[in-house]
Design a protein around this motif. Structure first.
Motif, short mmCIF file in Angstrom:
data_model
loop_
_atom_site.label_atom_id
_atom_site.label_comp_id
_atom_site.label_asym_id
_atom_site.label_seq_id
_atom_site.Cartn_x
_atom_site.Cartn_y
_atom_site.Cartn_z
N PRO A 8 0.81 -1.22 0.00
CA PRO A 8 0.00 0.00 0.00
C PRO A 8 0.84 1.27 0.00
CG PRO A 8 -0.89 -1.58 1.55
CD PRO A 8 0.42 -2.14 1.09
N ARG A 9 0.41 2.21 -0.82
CA ARG A 9 1.11 3.49 -0.94
C ARG A 9 0.08 4.57 -1.21
NH1 ARG A 9 5.10 5.47 -5.84
NH2 ARG A 9 5.67 7.46 -4.93
N ALA A 59 -4.60 9.81 -2.69
CA ALA A 59 -5.24 8.60 -3.21
C ALA A 59 -4.49 7.36 -2.76
CB ALA A 59 -5.28 8.65 -4.74
N GLY A 60 -5.21 6.42 -2.15
CA GLY A 60 -4.71 5.07 -2.00
C GLY A 60 -5.08 4.30 -3.24
N VAL A 61 -4.27 3.34 -3.64
CA VAL A 61 -4.52 2.60 -4.88
C VAL A 61 -4.48 1.10 -4.60
CG1 VAL A 61 -3.79 2.19 -7.26
CG2 VAL A 61 -3.47 4.46 -6.23
N GLY A 97 0.40 4.61 7.82
CA GLY A 97 1.21 5.76 8.23
C GLY A 97 0.92 7.01 7.44
N ASN A 98 0.17 6.90 6.35
CA ASN A 98 -0.16 8.04 5.50
C ASN A 98 -1.55 7.80 4.92
OD1 ASN A 98 -0.07 10.37 3.95
ND2 ASN A 98 1.33 9.54 2.42
N ARG A 99 -2.56 7.98 5.77
CA ARG A 99 -3.93 7.61 5.43
C ARG A 99 -4.43 8.41 4.23
NH1 ARG A 99 -8.63 5.27 7.53
NH2 ARG A 99 -10.54 6.51 7.42
N PRO A 100 -4.96 7.73 3.20
CA PRO A 100 -5.48 8.46 2.03
C PRO A 100 -6.86 9.03 2.29
CG PRO A 100 -5.75 6.10 1.72
CD PRO A 100 -5.01 6.28 3.03
N ASP A 101 -7.31 9.86 1.36
CA ASP A 101 -8.68 10.39 1.42
C ASP A 101 -9.68 9.43 0.80
OD1 ASP A 101 -7.87 12.91 2.54
OD2 ASP A 101 -7.12 13.46 0.55
N PHE A 161 -10.50 -0.70 13.06
CA PHE A 161 -9.81 -1.62 12.14
C PHE A 161 -8.74 -0.89 11.34
CE2 PHE A 161 -9.12 -3.95 8.23
CZ PHE A 161 -8.90 -5.24 8.72
N ALA A 162 -9.01 0.36 10.93
CA ALA A 162 -8.02 1.13 10.19
C ALA A 162 -6.76 1.35 11.02
CB ALA A 162 -8.61 2.48 9.76
N ARG A 163 -6.92 1.40 12.35
CA ARG A 163 -5.77 1.61 13.23
C ARG A 163 -5.03 0.31 13.55
NH1 ARG A 163 -6.04 6.73 15.42
NH2 ARG A 163 -8.06 7.78 15.38
#
Length: 524
Positions: free
Chosen positions: A386-387, A397-399, A415-419, A496-498
């Protein structure tokens, strides 16, 4: 009542055949059928069969037969992929599905064996909790072993229709795999209630299930980021044929032209739609094969002119790894292009599809005539995971490319949550069952992570999914079109995201602990 008893005697007298049939029925709760009451009922009957097994070995066998029916029906879309390539006979697809299921059935076998060992036999609350805990752990294992294959977790039967999340709304507090455990527990609990002749309680539970599945969704929270999502309806035969490369680009362009000139927006194109190599530095012969210009700079320039000032394009693309003057590998990528044709960033798919994007044990399998389903003689190379791509004023953007969206807990950079998450895909391989199941799993990721998911596919189902897993807009299969709007707002980071799948493991331990407590009470 007599009919019910005679039916049960028939099932109990043929446990292995019954387990296969119940496994198949349990898979009818997955999309596109969505027969979740039948799915839960089948799992309840299987729990009752499991309780009758004399030992752990028989329980494992029963679980394996259940898994054989369950995964053969649930993965029937794989057979359709063999009809879109010429390297291997299409009939091999119908053999591939049950062969894969022979392996996948190991995981329900392990869950059944574990539940039987812990419960020591008999249909009880101990069995119900133990089965839930063991099933949760078995799905976690299925997601990791041999690179993982987590398609159709049982939690999907708790996902509501497009306009509401259903009981999957609790996924932010436990994750998909623990939600599967809840679905298994509820099924087994209904069987226990019926055995204990607490029919009114069982009916009340069933009513609550129906209410939970159809509760209205929360109101939509629309953001400010403008987007255009394109579905060009490119059939599979067009994607790999050079004669259609330029026509495919023109189809993408047709649905991309700005409707409000001068308004910055995010443009989303699918996987496999664009043939051009966008990165510089390859031997010229590769560009000559793939683009009308033979030049990646010109290819990017015409895209920049198309999307308009201030806009950014996220598009599926293939990029090469060059060694010794030739391609030695490829990346299934997403590239971000700005309005000047500059590459802002890229993402390389991390979870590749065995036999689709690479051929395992190539040196053994290729000489006997086996090959990848996707054309090409070089394998794809996995990316690092994930990036988040920073698109400036158009957000972060997460992809997740195509299939990798199905891996719970592995879709966002913590560590770098997307929108939002962009999920470009080519679902044209997968018949009528694969695309709706793929969409359902993208909805689960949105619910777990509290992030909207935008899916652009070659030929459906493209969709805008909000942070609650509600499909706000979609384009059905085999329809060309576009969706314009504003990206829904993300929720605050969910538990869960954490914590990711550590949360699912914790819940599995809770289920097993409750099983232990129930067993202690049962001995008093």
């Amino acid at each position: 009542m007599a009919l019910v008893l005679s039916s049960w005697r028939y099932l109990a007298a043929r446990p292995r055949l019954s387990a296969v049939g119940l496994g198949l029925l349990a898979a009818t709760g997955f999309q596109p059928l969505g027969l979740w009451p039948l799915s839960l009922a089948a799992m309840a009957l299987f729990a009752a069969l499991l309780a009758e097994t004399p030992n752990a070995k028989r329980a494992a066998a029963l679980g394996w037969f259940f898994g054989l029916g369950h995964f053969t029906f649930g993965n029937n879309w794989i057979a359709a992929a063999f009809t879109h390539q010429a390297e291997m006979p299409a009939v091999l697809g119908w053999a591939a599905v049950p062969i894969l299921s022979l392996y996948l059935a190991i995981y329900p076998a392990l869950a059944a064996m574990g539940a039987r060992v812990i419960s020591r036999g008999g249909l009880s609350w101990t069995l119900a909790w133990a089965f839930a805990g063991c099933w949760t752990l078995s799905e976690l294992m299925r997601a990791m072993v041999f690179s993982g294959y987590t398609w159709n977790p049982f939690a999907m039967v708790l996902l509501g229709p497009f306009d509401r999340p259903g009981l999957a709304a609790i996924a932010p507090w436990m994750g998909t795999y623990a939600l599967s455990g809840i679905a298994v527990f509820v099924s087994a609990a209904l069987a226990v209630l019926v055995r204990e002749q607490r029919r009114l309680v069982a009916i009340l539970v069933a009513i609550l299930l129906v209410i939970g599945m159809y509760l209205p969704a929360p109101a939509e929270r629309e953001g400010k980021l403008q987007f255009t999502l394109v579905q060009p309806d490119l059939r599979q035969y067009r994607i790999s044929d050079p004669l259609y490369y330029e026509a495919n680009y023109l189809r993408l362009a047709e649905f991309t032209h700005p409707r409000q000139p001068g308004q910055p927006r995010l443009v989303l194109w699918p996987e496999s739609g664009l043939a051009d190599y966008l990165e510089p530095g390859y031997p010229q012969r590769y560009y000559d094969r793939m683009t009308a210009f033979g030049d990646p700079v010109l290819a990017r320039y015409r895209i920049a002119q198309l999307i308009g000032p201030g806009s950014v394009l996220l598009t599926g693309a293939v990029e090469l790894k060059i060694g010794g003057g030739r391609a030695v590998g490829a990346y299934n990528s997403v590239s971000a292009l700005d309005d000047q044709g500059a590459i802002l960033g890229s993402y390389d798919k991390a979870h590749l599809v065995p036999y689709g994007e690479y051929l395992p044990m190539r040196e053994v399998l290729e000489p006997i005539g086996l090959s990848r389903l996707v054309p090409g003689s070089i394998d794809f190379i996995p990316g690092p995971g994930p990036r988040t791509l920073d698109l400036g004023a158009l957000g972060k953007a997460g992809v997740q490319v195509c299939y990798e969206i199905v891996f719970s807990g592995e879709v966002a950079d913590r560590g770098n949550r997307p929108d939002f998450i962009f999920n470009p895909s080519n679902d044209g391989w997968f018949g009528s069952f694969g695309p709706p199941q793929h969409l359902a799993q993208a909805r689960l990721r949105a619910i777990e992570e509290g992030l909207p998911v935008l899916r652009s596919t070659t030929t459906g189902i493209s969709a805008v999914i909000d942070q609650h897993g509600v499909v706000r807009h979609y384009l059905p299969m085999h329809k060309a079109g576009r969706i314009d709007g504003k990206i829904p707002l993300a929720a605050s980071p969910t538990p869960f995201a954490r914590l990711g799948n550590a949360l699912a493991i914790a819940w599995a331990m809770v289920f097993l602990a409750l099983g232990y407590i129930a067993s202690r009470r049962g001995r008093r």
